[in-house]
Scaffold this motif. Structure first.
Motif, PDB file in Angstrom:
ATOM      1  N   GLY A 170      13.285   1.890  -5.531  1.00 13.21           N
ATOM      2  CA  GLY A 170      13.373   1.743  -4.084  1.00 13.21           C
ATOM      3  C   GLY A 170      12.484   0.632  -3.555  1.00 13.21           C
ATOM      4  N   LEU A 171      11.256   0.541  -4.076  1.00 10.06           N
ATOM      5  CA  LEU A 171      10.343  -0.517  -3.641  1.00 10.06           C
ATOM      6  C   LEU A 171      10.847  -1.895  -4.074  1.00 10.06           C
ATOM      7  N   ALA A 172      11.479  -1.957  -5.256  1.00  8.79           N
ATOM      8  CA  ALA A 172      12.056  -3.223  -5.688  1.00  8.79           C
ATOM      9  C   ALA A 172      13.175  -3.665  -4.746  1.00  8.79           C
ATOM     10  N   VAL A 173      13.994  -2.713  -4.302  1.00 11.55           N
ATOM     11  CA  VAL A 173      15.074  -3.043  -3.365  1.00 11.55           C
ATOM     12  C   VAL A 173      14.491  -3.482  -2.019  1.00 11.55           C
ATOM     13  N   VAL A 174      13.365  -2.861  -1.617  1.00  7.55           N
ATOM     14  CA  VAL A 174      12.691  -3.301  -0.390  1.00  7.55           C
ATOM     15  C   VAL A 174      12.299  -4.769  -0.500  1.00  7.55           C
ATOM     16  N   GLN A 175      11.744  -5.148  -1.656  1.00 13.47           N
ATOM     17  CA  GLN A 175      11.374  -6.544  -1.858  1.00 13.47           C
ATOM     18  C   GLN A 175      12.597  -7.456  -1.745  1.00 13.47           C
ATOM     19  N   VAL A 176      13.713  -7.008  -2.293  1.00 12.83           N
ATOM     20  CA  VAL A 176      14.938  -7.800  -2.210  1.00 12.83           C
ATOM     21  C   VAL A 176      15.390  -7.943  -0.761  1.00 12.83           C
ATOM     22  N   VAL A 209      15.393  -4.414   9.406  1.00 15.80           N
ATOM     23  CA  VAL A 209      15.866  -3.036   9.565  1.00 15.80           C
ATOM     24  C   VAL A 209      16.154  -2.410   8.204  1.00 15.80           C
ATOM     25  N   ALA A 210      16.790  -3.176   7.314  1.00 21.23           N
ATOM     26  CA  ALA A 210      17.097  -2.653   5.981  1.00 21.23           C
ATOM     27  C   ALA A 210      15.825  -2.308   5.228  1.00 21.23           C
ATOM     28  N   ALA A 211      14.825  -3.201   5.278  1.00 21.98           N
ATOM     29  CA  ALA A 211      13.563  -2.945   4.583  1.00 21.98           C
ATOM     30  C   ALA A 211      12.859  -1.724   5.165  1.00 21.98           C
ATOM     31  N   LEU A 212      12.874  -1.590   6.487  1.00 24.05           N
ATOM     32  CA  LEU A 212      12.217  -0.457   7.137  1.00 24.05           C
ATOM     33  C   LEU A 212      12.883   0.863   6.763  1.00 24.05           C
ATOM     34  N   VAL A 213      14.217   0.891   6.802  1.00 19.11           N
ATOM     35  CA  VAL A 213      14.951   2.112   6.456  1.00 19.11           C
ATOM     36  C   VAL A 213      14.698   2.485   4.997  1.00 19.11           C
ATOM     37  N   LEU A 214      14.707   1.502   4.120  1.00 15.19           N
ATOM     38  CA  LEU A 214      14.474   1.766   2.699  1.00 15.19           C
ATOM     39  C   LEU A 214      13.069   2.317   2.467  1.00 15.19           C
ATOM     40  N   VAL A 236      12.204   5.888   0.763  1.00 16.85           N
ATOM     41  CA  VAL A 236      11.345   6.003  -0.426  1.00 16.85           C
ATOM     42  C   VAL A 236      10.237   7.021  -0.183  1.00 16.85           C
ATOM     43  N   LEU A 237       9.648   6.999   1.007  1.00 10.82           N
ATOM     44  CA  LEU A 237       8.532   7.898   1.303  1.00 10.82           C
ATOM     45  C   LEU A 237       8.980   9.354   1.397  1.00 10.82           C
ATOM     46  N   VAL A 238      10.071   9.602   2.101  1.00  9.30           N
ATOM     47  CA  VAL A 238      10.436  11.000   2.361  1.00  9.30           C
ATOM     48  C   VAL A 238      11.225  11.637   1.224  1.00  9.30           C
ATOM     49  N   LEU A 239      11.774  10.820   0.315  1.00  9.95           N
ATOM     50  CA  LEU A 239      12.567  11.397  -0.778  1.00  9.95           C
ATOM     51  C   LEU A 239      11.846  11.286  -2.131  1.00  9.95           C
TER      52      LEU A 239
END
Length: 480
Positions: free
Chosen positions: A225-231, A246-251, A255-258
């Protein structure tokens, strides 16, 4: 437990911390942390040079994030090695993989191999997860001593932050980037040898239940998930700034809640205090390291393009953290007082950035003073809260059902790494866009940080990690 809600106890004396076999082990861990500081700063300085020489500038981003993301994926295996085969096997498995990673990096014929070597270093860091915190929690059962011991680790980054730029510059000019990447491994190897010799003081009791890897899928999901945030942050040019943010924030929220939440629960089941500590550490590190990444960007963009002010800001922040934490000043505070300091200081940093972006971007003197003040206040906040959370979270730790203090260390290190990755990805990534869009956008970003920090610290005040812990049979006690 003393120091929970009421008046703080006297801080632990350094001579008591370094006395006897446990003191030698603490010294070896501190030497290893010093080596990590030297190595981290060395790699930060020479990676751009390596990328340019090898024609791999496009892989610079993955090179920067490879170690951190991969280390999270392998954290679950650190406590497994410790419980199944013992701390010595965990130590040397990590060390061998680390040395392999260094060898791959410094002999790399292309940037792809540099990234591969850094990924191996991330595997090594993951395998080492929890060892230091878990062992020191056993050897320093008094929460006062444990907090002072954890606070000393911040001091190990002061000398590297001041000296490493000079050493790395000399090595780059005389011997090249490969030598600059290689030599810190000698320091780390010396520290690991010292740990191995001194770790005889650690008494290992065979687990009552068969040891197994806890939650590997959750850890892998966090890393992915963190790698996708970087992307998402890096793809703003294709997606558009608004959609990328928005995409980075949602991701990050997902990641945090799941997977992050699940990884904490699977690593230390039923240990709510440690789970809370992982969340609070994520907040501490998210606030601090996001500011640490944003301040140099603001300095270079608006006040000093030479980078001198940026280097000063990093040094001011690190020195303040080290003086408050390593000097034992934070230990004079009660747990609740430490929470109040951080809960006020981080939002104040945001407000100061609002003032800077709104009125001082063209005033070199006043702007520099305000940014230095932000660096110092953030260093004060992390110095007061970081070692306290580490010590408090492991207070009353219940060693049962195969769960050891090493699992507790893994949970806390996971919180630290995830908070850092989320904070830096969002604030630095969005900050680069905001700076390009003008001071008004920086004002909005600083105001958003202020609101999130204030809300986060208000909510964290309800966490049980700030209060006294129960001391069940087999627990790590805070009562000296």
């Amino acid at each position: 437990m003393r120091g929970g809600h009421g008046a703080p106890p006297p801080r632990a004396a350094l001579r008591d911390l370094f006395r006897g076999a446990r003191g030698r082990l603490l010294g070896a861990f501190l030497l290893t942390e010093f080596a990590a500081g030297v190595g981290g700063l060395s790699y930060s300085a020479v990676l751009p040079v390596a990328a340019r020489e090898l024609g791999g500038t496009a892989l610079y981003g993955p090179a920067v994030t490879a170690s951190g993301v991969v280390s999270i994926a392998f954290m679950a295996f650190g406590a497994y090695l410790h419980g199944r085969l013992g701390p010595q096997v965990q130590l040397w498995a990590s060390t061998l993989v680390f040395l392999l990673g260094v060898a791959v990096t410094v002999t790399a014929p292309s940037m792809v191999w540099v990234v591969a070597g850094l990924a191996l270093r991330g595997v090594a860091a993951g395998l080492m997860a929890g060892l230091g915190l878990g062992v020191l929690a056993q050897l320093y059962p008094d929460a006062r001593e444990r907090e002072r011991a954890f606070g000393l680790f911040a001091l190990m980054w002061v000398v590297p932050s001041l000296v490493a730029p000079l050493v790395n510059s000399a090595l780059l000019l005389s011997l090249g980037w490969r030598t600059a990447m290689a030599w810190p491994a000698l320091l780390l190897l010396a520290g690991r040898l010292g740990i191995s010799r001194a770790m005889r003081v650690v008494v290992r009791e065979p687990p009552a239940e068969p040891t197994r890897v806890r939650g590997p899928g959750a850890f892998l999901a966090v890393a992915g998930g963190l790698a996708v945030v970087q992307v998402a942050v890096g793809a703003q040019a294709r997606l558009g700034p608004a959609l990328g943010v928005v995409a980075a924030l949602v991701l990050c929220v997902l990641v945090l809640v799941l997977p992050f939440r699940r990884a904490l629960r699977l690593t230390v089941p039923g240990q709510r205090r440690v789970q809370a500590g992982g969340w609070v550490l994520a907040l501490v590190c998210g606030c601090y390291f996001s500011l640490d990444a944003l301040l140099p960007l603001l300095a270079v963009t608006y006040l000093d393009r030479t980078g001198v002010l940026a280097a000063v800001l990093v040094a001011v922040s690190a020195l303040t953290w080290a003086l408050v934490s390593g000097g034992g000043h934070g230990a004079r505070l009660s747990a609740r007082a430490a929470h109040r300091v951080a809960g006020v200081a981080f939002p104040v940093c945001g407000l100061l950035l609002v003032v800077f972006a709104g009125a001082l971007t063209a005033d070199v003197v006043a702007g520099s003073v305000v940014l230095c003040l932000v660096a110092a206040v953030s260093g004060l906040a992390v110095g007061a809260s970081y070692p306290r959370v580490m010590a408090q979270a492991l207070d009353g730790f219940d060693v049962r059902d195969g769960t050891t203090t090493t699992h507790g260390g893994v949970a806390l290190e996971l919180g630290e790494d995830v908070g850092t990755a989320v904070g830096v990805s969002l604030l630095a990534g969005v900050g680069a866009l905001a700076v390009g869009a003008g001071p008004a956008c920086v004002v909005a970003l600083a105001a958003a940080f202020t609101a999130v920090a204030a809300a986060g610290w208000a909510l964290s005040g309800r966490s049980g990690v700030w209060g006294p812990a129960a001391s069940p049979e087999g627990a790590v006690s805070g009562r000296g």
